[in-house]
Design a protein around this motif. Structure first.
Motif, PDB file in Angstrom:
ATOM      1  N   ALA A  90     -10.623 -10.179   7.601  1.00 18.30           N
ATOM      2  CA  ALA A  90     -12.002 -10.630   7.808  1.00 18.30           C
ATOM      3  C   ALA A  90     -12.886  -9.415   8.106  1.00 18.30           C
ATOM      4  O   ALA A  90     -12.385  -8.360   8.514  1.00 18.30           O
ATOM      5  CB  ALA A  90     -12.046 -11.619   8.975  1.00 18.30           C
ATOM      6  N   PRO A  91     -14.224  -9.564   7.917  1.00 19.02           N
ATOM      7  CA  PRO A  91     -15.132  -8.422   8.062  1.00 19.02           C
ATOM      8  C   PRO A  91     -15.066  -7.674   9.395  1.00 19.02           C
ATOM      9  O   PRO A  91     -15.342  -6.488   9.430  1.00 19.02           O
ATOM     10  CB  PRO A  91     -16.515  -9.048   7.863  1.00 19.02           C
ATOM     11  N   ASP A  92     -14.696  -8.348  10.490  1.00 15.99           N
ATOM     12  CA  ASP A  92     -14.680  -7.609  11.759  1.00 15.99           C
ATOM     13  C   ASP A  92     -13.272  -7.136  12.137  1.00 15.99           C
ATOM     14  O   ASP A  92     -13.024  -6.759  13.270  1.00 15.99           O
ATOM     15  CB  ASP A  92     -15.306  -8.443  12.888  1.00 15.99           C
ATOM     16  N   GLU A  93     -12.354  -7.164  11.164  1.00 13.89           N
ATOM     17  CA  GLU A  93     -10.993  -6.697  11.438  1.00 13.89           C
ATOM     18  C   GLU A  93     -10.771  -5.296  10.870  1.00 13.89           C
ATOM     19  O   GLU A  93     -11.513  -4.839  10.006  1.00 13.89           O
ATOM     20  CB  GLU A  93      -9.972  -7.648  10.793  1.00 13.89           C
ATOM     21  N   ALA A  94      -9.705  -4.659  11.360  1.00 14.00           N
ATOM     22  CA  ALA A  94      -9.327  -3.347  10.831  1.00 14.00           C
ATOM     23  C   ALA A  94      -8.985  -3.485   9.344  1.00 14.00           C
ATOM     24  O   ALA A  94      -8.560  -4.550   8.904  1.00 14.00           O
ATOM     25  CB  ALA A  94      -8.117  -2.819  11.594  1.00 14.00           C
ATOM     26  N   HIS A  95      -9.189  -2.418   8.591  1.00 12.84           N
ATOM     27  CA  HIS A  95      -8.866  -2.330   7.164  1.00 12.84           C
ATOM     28  C   HIS A  95      -9.813  -3.120   6.263  1.00 12.84           C
ATOM     29  O   HIS A  95      -9.548  -3.278   5.074  1.00 12.84           O
ATOM     30  CB  HIS A  95      -7.399  -2.722   6.881  1.00 12.84           C
ATOM     31  N   VAL A 136      -6.199  -7.200   0.636  1.00  7.75           N
ATOM     32  CA  VAL A 136      -6.039  -5.747   0.497  1.00  7.75           C
ATOM     33  C   VAL A 136      -4.550  -5.375   0.521  1.00  7.75           C
ATOM     34  O   VAL A 136      -3.755  -6.008   1.195  1.00  7.75           O
ATOM     35  CB  VAL A 136      -6.777  -4.977   1.628  1.00  7.75           C
ATOM     36  N   ARG A 137      -4.198  -4.348  -0.263  1.00  7.19           N
ATOM     37  CA  ARG A 137      -2.816  -3.820  -0.207  1.00  7.19           C
ATOM     38  C   ARG A 137      -2.817  -2.343  -0.562  1.00  7.19           C
ATOM     39  O   ARG A 137      -3.775  -1.830  -1.140  1.00  7.19           O
ATOM     40  CB  ARG A 137      -1.876  -4.606  -1.112  1.00  7.19           C
ATOM     41  N   GLY A 138      -1.725  -1.674  -0.180  1.00  9.46           N
ATOM     42  CA  GLY A 138      -1.609  -0.237  -0.435  1.00  9.46           C
ATOM     43  C   GLY A 138      -1.659   0.531   0.870  1.00  9.46           C
ATOM     44  O   GLY A 138      -1.260   0.027   1.924  1.00  9.46           O
ATOM     45  N   ALA A 139      -2.169   1.761   0.801  1.00  8.71           N
ATOM     46  CA  ALA A 139      -2.338   2.601   1.993  1.00  8.71           C
ATOM     47  C   ALA A 139      -3.677   2.206   2.623  1.00  8.71           C
ATOM     48  O   ALA A 139      -4.731   2.744   2.273  1.00  8.71           O
ATOM     49  CB  ALA A 139      -2.328   4.073   1.595  1.00  8.71           C
ATOM     50  N   LEU A 140      -3.637   1.238   3.532  1.00 11.42           N
ATOM     51  CA  LEU A 140      -4.866   0.573   3.985  1.00 11.42           C
ATOM     52  C   LEU A 140      -5.850   1.475   4.727  1.00 11.42           C
ATOM     53  O   LEU A 140      -7.042   1.213   4.742  1.00 11.42           O
ATOM     54  CB  LEU A 140      -4.520  -0.658   4.844  1.00 11.42           C
ATOM     55  N   GLU A 141      -5.345   2.583   5.315  1.00 10.80           N
ATOM     56  CA  GLU A 141      -6.284   3.468   6.024  1.00 10.80           C
ATOM     57  C   GLU A 141      -7.301   4.087   5.045  1.00 10.80           C
ATOM     58  O   GLU A 141      -8.390   4.486   5.436  1.00 10.80           O
ATOM     59  CB  GLU A 141      -5.537   4.548   6.820  1.00 10.80           C
ATOM     60  N   THR A 142      -6.937   4.124   3.751  1.00 10.59           N
ATOM     61  CA  THR A 142      -7.866   4.624   2.722  1.00 10.59           C
ATOM     62  C   THR A 142      -9.182   3.838   2.758  1.00 10.59           C
ATOM     63  O   THR A 142     -10.259   4.382   2.491  1.00 10.59           O
ATOM     64  CB  THR A 142      -7.241   4.440   1.306  1.00 10.59           C
ATOM     65  N   LEU A 143      -9.089   2.538   3.068  1.00 12.27           N
ATOM     66  CA  LEU A 143     -10.264   1.655   3.031  1.00 12.27           C
ATOM     67  C   LEU A 143     -11.272   1.976   4.135  1.00 12.27           C
ATOM     68  O   LEU A 143     -12.394   1.506   4.100  1.00 12.27           O
ATOM     69  CB  LEU A 143      -9.820   0.190   3.145  1.00 12.27           C
ATOM     70  N   THR A 147      -7.639   6.616  -4.010  1.00  9.42           N
ATOM     71  CA  THR A 147      -8.643   5.886  -4.784  1.00  9.42           C
ATOM     72  C   THR A 147      -8.469   4.398  -4.520  1.00  9.42           C
ATOM     73  O   THR A 147      -7.366   3.951  -4.187  1.00  9.42           O
ATOM     74  CB  THR A 147      -8.529   6.229  -6.286  1.00  9.42           C
ATOM     75  N   VAL A 148      -9.551   3.640  -4.638  1.00  6.97           N
ATOM     76  CA  VAL A 148      -9.513   2.196  -4.376  1.00  6.97           C
ATOM     77  C   VAL A 148      -9.909   1.445  -5.639  1.00  6.97           C
ATOM     78  O   VAL A 148     -10.962   1.713  -6.229  1.00  6.97           O
ATOM     79  CB  VAL A 148     -10.460   1.813  -3.207  1.00  6.97           C
ATOM     80  N   ALA A 149      -9.045   0.507  -6.057  1.00  5.72           N
ATOM     81  CA  ALA A 149      -9.330  -0.327  -7.221  1.00  5.72           C
ATOM     82  C   ALA A 149      -9.802  -1.696  -6.747  1.00  5.72           C
ATOM     83  O   ALA A 149      -9.140  -2.333  -5.929  1.00  5.72           O
ATOM     84  CB  ALA A 149      -8.069  -0.475  -8.065  1.00  5.72           C
ATOM     85  N   VAL A 150     -10.956  -2.124  -7.253  1.00  2.83           N
ATOM     86  CA  VAL A 150     -11.463  -3.464  -6.928  1.00  2.83           C
ATOM     87  C   VAL A 150     -11.158  -4.358  -8.125  1.00  2.83           C
ATOM     88  O   VAL A 150     -11.565  -4.074  -9.251  1.00  2.83           O
ATOM     89  CB  VAL A 150     -12.978  -3.447  -6.648  1.00  2.83           C
ATOM     90  N   LEU A 151     -10.395  -5.424  -7.864  1.00  2.00           N
ATOM     91  CA  LEU A 151      -9.916  -6.279  -8.949  1.00  2.00           C
ATOM     92  C   LEU A 151     -10.841  -7.473  -9.169  1.00  2.00           C
ATOM     93  O   LEU A 151     -11.325  -8.062  -8.215  1.00  2.00           O
ATOM     94  CB  LEU A 151      -8.504  -6.778  -8.611  1.00  2.00           C
ATOM     95  N   ALA A 152     -11.040  -7.830 -10.441  1.00  2.00           N
ATOM     96  CA  ALA A 152     -11.895  -8.978 -10.755  1.00  2.00           C
ATOM     97  C   ALA A 152     -11.103 -10.277 -10.669  1.00  2.00           C
ATOM     98  O   ALA A 152     -11.666 -11.356 -10.465  1.00  2.00           O
ATOM     99  CB  ALA A 152     -12.501  -8.819 -12.143  1.00  2.00           C
ATOM    100  N   GLY A 153      -9.782 -10.191 -10.836  1.00  7.57           N
ATOM    101  CA  GLY A 153      -8.919 -11.366 -10.724  1.00  7.57           C
ATOM    102  C   GLY A 153      -8.049 -11.262  -9.489  1.00  7.57           C
ATOM    103  O   GLY A 153      -8.279 -10.422  -8.617  1.00  7.57           O
ATOM    104  N   GLY A 154      -7.021 -12.121  -9.418  1.00 11.47           N
ATOM    105  CA  GLY A 154      -6.083 -12.066  -8.298  1.00 11.47           C
ATOM    106  C   GLY A 154      -5.226 -10.807  -8.372  1.00 11.47           C
ATOM    107  O   GLY A 154      -5.126 -10.186  -9.429  1.00 11.47           O
TER     108      GLY A 154
END
Length: 368
Positions: free
Chosen positions: A84-89, A106-113, A169-176
């Motif tokens: 959620a917006p007020d949570e970490a990552h 979100v998934r991956g190396a979350l500190e990147t976010l 790098t962060v990929a934003v997906l249009a699907g699931g």
């Protein structure tokens, strides 16, 4: 900086997921409901009644506890966190847009976010020169400590991601998360998850449709300090991203190109309209340096205004009568209906839940 150490309870996360996965509940409607009713469970209880008041023909589908629990379990299996917006990552800048996803997968190396991001987007059928420049720019921004965010599309997006697999790098997906588009970028996505991350607001199993790409673009621009458009023909998706970035108060950068290359027509136009011209990474870094010194604030939203559901039919009809197929601003609606703002907002929410209202950018609404 707002405090981001907050964590949702399991029950609240489940209920919020049920709410956002229910019919006719988008991010803005979700925010209004949560604010007004205090928690997702209370909002879920009121959904059928509010949709009926809005004139819904049948009962809209409310996501069951079972379906939401199944999605949460499937996410855990794939290493996806729903934040959620007020949570970490949850990317701090993304949390400030007025239609921020209530839960972001979100998934991956979350500190990147949590690091400062620059978006690089552009043409799917990019020129060789465009691809080369995107790679160079992305690489230099990565070296300078920025995370490059993009939409994992063919062309410029892919080039920018590939150049920053090592730096993040962060990929934003249009699907699931399990429906990668285009399919040939599945290997790229796997590679970037080691030092970077992927995010999506869509449920697992969701195959991206045409209208999902502009939705994705608002997340690409929303999470970033600024957006660099490398190549864009007239009326291309990248120009939609540029427009959204400007609406969100993000910096818009454009790379100039030859006046006789149609792929540079959009970017050259952006420069004429006041976008910052970019020929090297330093142009971007110098422009965003002052923004990075300011704290990221969660804004007061128009959704934060109170709503009043106690109103009778005459008041409601005076609001509904003013609505039609052409978009009208909520402020004009309040003035012309001569009805308290809290009632107007309540009526709009009911129409929204009944699937009869369309919300446009900049506080405009119309009837479907």
């Amino acid at each position: 900086m707002h405090d981001r150490a907050h964590t949702l309870s399991d029950t609240e996360r489940l209920n919020r997921l049920r709410l956002i996965r229910s019919d006719n509940v988008g991010p803005r409607t979700f925010a209004s409901l949560l604010r007004h009713f205090g928690d997702a469970a209370s909002a879920l209880e009121r959904l059928p009644d509010l949709a009926r008041r809005g004139g819904a023909s049948g009962a809209g589908r409310i996501c069951s506890e079972q379906d939401a629990a199944a999605e949460l379990a499937a996410c855990r299996k794939l290493g996806i966190s729903l934040v959620a917006p007020d949570e970490a990552h949850y990317p701090p800048r993304l949390a400030t847009i007025d239609d921020a996803p209530p839960l972001l997968g979100v998934r991956g190396a979350l500190e990147t976010l949590m690091r400062p991001m620059i978006a690089i987007v552009g043409s799917r059928n990019a020129s060789g020169a465009g691809l080369k420049f995107a790679r160079q720019l992305a690489h230099d921004l990565g070296d300078a400590g920025f995370v490059v965010i993009s939409g994992l599309a063919r062309g410029i997006d892919g080039a920018a991601h590939r150049a920053t697999v090592a730096s993040g790098t962060v990929a934003v997906l249009a699907g699931g998360h399990d429906r990668i588009y285009p399919p040939e970028h599945e290997d790229l996505l796997q590679a970037l998850l080691a030092n970077g991350a992927a995010m999506s607001e869509m449920p697992l199993g969701h195959v991206a449709r045409a209208r999902d790409f502009p939705r994705r673009n608002r997340l690409v621009s929303g999470a970033s300090l600024g957006v660099v458009i490398v190549e864009a023909a007239h009326r291309s998706g990248s120009l939609i991203t540029a427009r959204m970035a400007a609406e969100q108060g993000r910096e818009v950068f454009a790379v100039p190109g030859s006046p006789i290359d149609p792929r540079a027509a959009g970017t050259n136009d952006l420069i004429k309209q006041g976008a910052t011209l970019v020929t090297e990474a330093a142009d971007v870094i110098n422009a965003v340096a002052p923004i990075m010194e300011r704290p990221v604030m969660l804004p007061a939203r128009e959704d934060d205004e109170p709503m009043d559901f106690s109103t009778g039919t005459p008041h409601r009809n005076s609001v509904i009568d003013l609505l039609g197929p052409s978009p009208i601003s909520i402020d004009d609606l309040i003035r012309m209906a001569d009805v308290p703002p809290a009632i107007v907002r309540a009526v709009l929410l009911e129409l929204d839940l009944a699937g009869r209202l369309e919300r446009h950018g900049g506080g405009l609404v119309s009837m479907i």
